[in-house]
Structure formats: structure tokens, C-alpha cells
Motif scaffolding. Structure first.
Motif, short mmCIF file in Angstrom:
data_model
loop_
_atom_site.label_atom_id
_atom_site.label_comp_id
_atom_site.label_asym_id
_atom_site.label_seq_id
_atom_site.Cartn_x
_atom_site.Cartn_y
_atom_site.Cartn_z
N ILE A 1 60.08 -4.33 18.19
CA ILE A 1 61.48 -4.45 17.79
C ILE A 1 62.36 -4.13 18.98
CG2 ILE A 1 63.28 -3.63 16.21
CD1 ILE A 1 61.09 -2.85 14.24
N ALA A 2 63.33 -5.01 19.26
CA ALA A 2 64.25 -4.81 20.38
C ALA A 2 65.59 -5.45 20.03
CB ALA A 2 63.68 -5.41 21.66
N ASP A 3 66.62 -5.07 20.79
CA ASP A 3 67.92 -5.71 20.54
C ASP A 3 67.93 -7.14 21.04
OD1 ASP A 3 67.77 -4.97 23.16
OD2 ASP A 3 69.84 -4.30 23.32
N ARG A 4 67.25 -7.40 22.17
CA ARG A 4 67.12 -8.75 22.70
C ARG A 4 65.77 -8.89 23.40
NH1 ARG A 4 70.48 -9.60 19.76
NH2 ARG A 4 72.55 -10.56 20.02
N PHE A 5 65.21 -10.10 23.36
CA PHE A 5 63.96 -10.39 24.05
C PHE A 5 64.22 -11.33 25.21
CE2 PHE A 5 62.02 -8.69 20.29
CZ PHE A 5 60.78 -8.23 20.71
N THR A 6 63.70 -11.01 26.37
CA THR A 6 63.77 -11.94 27.49
C THR A 6 62.70 -13.01 27.31
OG1 THR A 6 62.19 -10.71 28.84
CG2 THR A 6 64.52 -10.06 28.99
N GLU A 7 62.82 -14.09 28.09
CA GLU A 7 61.82 -15.14 28.03
C GLU A 7 60.45 -14.60 28.43
OE1 GLU A 7 61.59 -18.49 27.16
OE2 GLU A 7 63.42 -17.96 26.10
N GLU A 8 60.43 -13.65 29.39
CA GLU A 8 59.16 -13.09 29.85
C GLU A 8 58.48 -12.30 28.74
OE1 GLU A 8 61.66 -14.14 33.20
OE2 GLU A 8 62.04 -12.89 31.44
N HIS A 9 59.26 -11.50 28.00
CA HIS A 9 58.67 -10.72 26.92
C HIS A 9 58.22 -11.62 25.77
CE1 HIS A 9 61.11 -7.01 28.43
NE2 HIS A 9 59.95 -7.13 29.06
N ARG A 10 59.03 -12.64 25.49
CA ARG A 10 58.64 -13.59 24.45
C ARG A 10 57.34 -14.30 24.84
NH1 ARG A 10 62.05 -16.34 20.93
NH2 ARG A 10 63.83 -15.65 22.17
N GLU B 1 64.16 -9.16 16.76
CA GLU B 1 65.44 -8.72 17.30
C GLU B 1 66.25 -8.10 16.17
OE1 GLU B 1 66.17 -11.80 21.03
OE2 GLU B 1 67.30 -12.06 19.17
N VAL B 2 66.86 -6.95 16.43
CA VAL B 2 67.60 -6.25 15.39
C VAL B 2 69.09 -6.37 15.66
CG1 VAL B 2 67.45 -4.03 16.61
CG2 VAL B 2 67.87 -4.08 14.14
N PRO C 1 78.37 0.05 4.27
CA PRO C 1 77.63 0.76 5.33
C PRO C 1 76.99 -0.23 6.30
CG PRO C 1 77.08 1.60 3.14
CD PRO C 1 77.86 0.35 2.92
N ILE C 2 76.83 0.18 7.53
CA ILE C 2 76.16 -0.65 8.51
C ILE C 2 74.69 -0.81 8.12
CG2 ILE C 2 75.43 -0.82 10.92
CD1 ILE C 2 77.95 0.69 11.67
N ALA C 3 74.21 -2.05 8.17
CA ALA C 3 72.82 -2.33 7.77
C ALA C 3 72.12 -3.14 8.86
CB ALA C 3 72.80 -3.10 6.45
N PRO C 4 70.84 -2.90 9.07
CA PRO C 4 70.11 -3.67 10.08
C PRO C 4 69.70 -5.04 9.55
CG PRO C 4 68.65 -2.09 9.05
CD PRO C 4 70.00 -1.85 8.47
N LYS C 5 69.71 -6.02 10.43
CA LYS C 5 69.21 -7.36 10.11
C LYS C 5 68.19 -7.72 11.19
CE LYS C 5 70.55 -12.19 9.39
NZ LYS C 5 69.64 -12.76 10.43
N PHE C 6 66.98 -8.08 10.75
CA PHE C 6 65.90 -8.37 11.68
C PHE C 6 65.68 -9.88 11.75
CE2 PHE C 6 65.10 -4.09 10.12
CZ PHE C 6 64.90 -3.41 11.30
N ASN C 7 65.67 -10.41 12.98
CA ASN C 7 65.41 -11.83 13.22
C ASN C 7 64.06 -11.98 13.91
OD1 ASN C 7 68.08 -12.59 12.31
ND2 ASN C 7 68.84 -11.82 14.27
N VAL C 8 63.20 -12.79 13.34
CA VAL C 8 61.88 -13.02 13.93
C VAL C 8 62.01 -14.01 15.08
CG1 VAL C 8 59.53 -13.81 13.51
CG2 VAL C 8 60.77 -12.59 11.71
N VAL C 9 61.70 -13.57 16.28
CA VAL C 9 61.77 -14.45 17.45
C VAL C 9 60.38 -14.81 17.97
CG1 VAL C 9 64.03 -13.59 18.13
CG2 VAL C 9 61.99 -12.49 19.03
#
Length: 242
Positions: A15-24, A44-45, A54-62
Motif C-alpha cells: 500500500i502506497a500513496d503513489r506507485f512509480t513505473e519501476e515499483h509497478r 494506492e490509497v 469523516p475522512i475515509a480511505p479509498k484503495f485503488n488497485v494498480v
């Protein structure tokens, strides 16, 4: 990876805020070299807040196992003891050939594991976007498409449409721009008609065309989709004034 090895984990979620092309690419590589027992996911969260909620997390499958959907489909088929049709087997062989050509070229377009279906998908480097190639063995054509998916499909599509001339110049041909009203995606595609995907002797030519156009489409769209900001699009509104 150290914890996973110690726990003998078979499903690893990063889980990360953003994924680079290298990590992907690293996760895609791990999914490609391990058997179906091991599964690597990249999420990506985002933090969402609606009004005073309330603030809620949303997870995107990359990133996900390339054969994840295939495993589910295979399990269903196995339960019914149903063998794949000749057409499905031919499609699998077709994508195997295309994948090998992309790997041999060390192409920027990263292929997924071939599946028993008439399409195959490719990542563009951002959630809610994707590229695909498909074959039609009945109407005899090939298609390469770039899709924008909800929640901001319309905005992203129109922002890309504003760059239509530059994009088509880079790709080297006109594209079909389809907003697909009342659907959850918008699509930009190129179609090559009069092609028989069942003719194995013509596969080298078909695969060469697919590779060339996939690389051009990826080069034209991948950098652009990463910088799109849906808030920059202002839909046209009809004025009520006379």
C-alpha cells in the motif's frame, strides 16, 4: 519481503500513496515469475471526505496478479468440467505470440499473461486508465483501445480530446474518439479491418502491427494520463438566455 518470507505468506499487498513505473514493474515481474500460489497486489490509497463526513480511505488497485481473473474463471470451468473451445485456445495462442514478441523487444508495453479470451490488457501507469488489444474472429478485425474509467471518465476523455491533433500526430493515424454515453468508460481506439485472426500464417504481420501501434499509443497516452487533472475540465452548458 522479509516478513513475507518469515510468515510464508502467499498474498502480499503493498500500500502506497503513489506507485512509480519501476515499483509497478517490480510487482508485475514478481507476479510473472511466481506460480499461481503467490499473489502480489499494489494498492494506492486516497483520503476522501464528502461534506462534513469523516475522512475515509479509498484503495485503488494498480497492480494485481495477471492471472487473477483467469484463476477464478478456470475454477468455474473446472467445476463444470468444461474444456475451452477451439476459439478460446486459438485466442490464447495468439496472445502468447504477441506477448513473446513484446518481451523479445524489451518493449515499454508490458504484456500480461495470456488468457483464454479475445482481448488482452496493458497498464498506462495510472488508476482508472487502461489500454487493450482485441481480436474479432467473426468480423475479422483487430482493435487497440485506450479507456478512461469512472469516476472521472468524461473529464479525462475531454481533456485528452483537447489534445487530439497532437496525439494523432504522434500515433501517426486518426483515432476513433467514443465517449460511450451511459457507460462507465470512454474509449479512444484504432481498428484494422480485413484481418483474419484465425490465419496463423498471417500472425507475424498482425503481431508486428499490434506491437507498433501499441508502442505508439502507449508513448502518446501514458505521459498524458499521468498529468490529467479532472478539475480542469469545464463541461459545456447551454445558456437559458435568449
Amino acid at each position: 519481503m522479509t516478513y513475507a518470507a518469515g510468515l510464508k505468506a502467499v498474498t502480499i499487498i503493498w500500500i502506497a500513496d503513489r506507485f512509480t513505473e519501476e515499483h509497478r514493474a517490480a510487482l508485475d515481474w514478481l507476479n510473472s515469475i511466481t506460480n499461481s500460489q503467490f499473489n502480489f497486489f499494489g494498492l494506492e490509497v486516497e483520503l476522501w471526505k464528502i461534506a462534513n463526513s469523516p475522512i475515509a480511505p479509498k484503495f485503488n488497485v494498480v497492480c494485481k496478479p495477471n492471472d487473477w481473473a483467469k484463476q477464478i474463471a478456470s475454477a468455474a470451468k473446472d467445476s463444470d468440467n468444461a474444456a475451452p473451445s477451439e476459439t478460446r485456445l486459438l485466442q490464447l495462442e495468439y496472445w502468447q505470440g504477441l506477448r513473446q514478441l513484446l518481451l523479445d523487444r524489451k518493449s515499454e508495453v508490458k504484456p500480461q499473461k495470456p488468457r483464454l479470451q479475445h482481448w488482452t490488457n496493458f497498464a498506462l501507469g495510472r488508476s482508472h486508465f487502461g489500454m487493450h488489444a482485441s481480436v474479432n474472429t467473426q468480423k475479422n478485425f483487430l482493435r487497440i483501445g485506450v479507456s478512461c474509467y469512472e469516476p472521472d471518465a468524461d473529464a479525462h476523455f475531454n481533456l485528452l480530446l483537447d489534445q487530439k491533433t497532437d496525439i494523432e500526430t504522434e500515433v501517426g493515424t486518426q483515432l476513433d474518439w467514443d465517449a460511450l454515453p451511459n457507460r462507465k468508460e470512454c474509449r479512444i481506439a484504432i481498428v484494422r479491418e480485413g484481418i483474419d485472426p484465425t490465419d496463423r500464417s498471417d500472425w507475424p504481420q498482425q503481431h508486428s502491427w499490434l506491437v507498433a501501434m501499441l508502442e505508439r499509443m502507449h508513448s502518446a497516452f501514458s505521459p498524458r494520463v499521468k498529468t490529467l487533472d479532472a478539475s480542469e475540465w469545464q463541461p459545456d452548458t447551454e445558456s437559458d438566455e435568449d
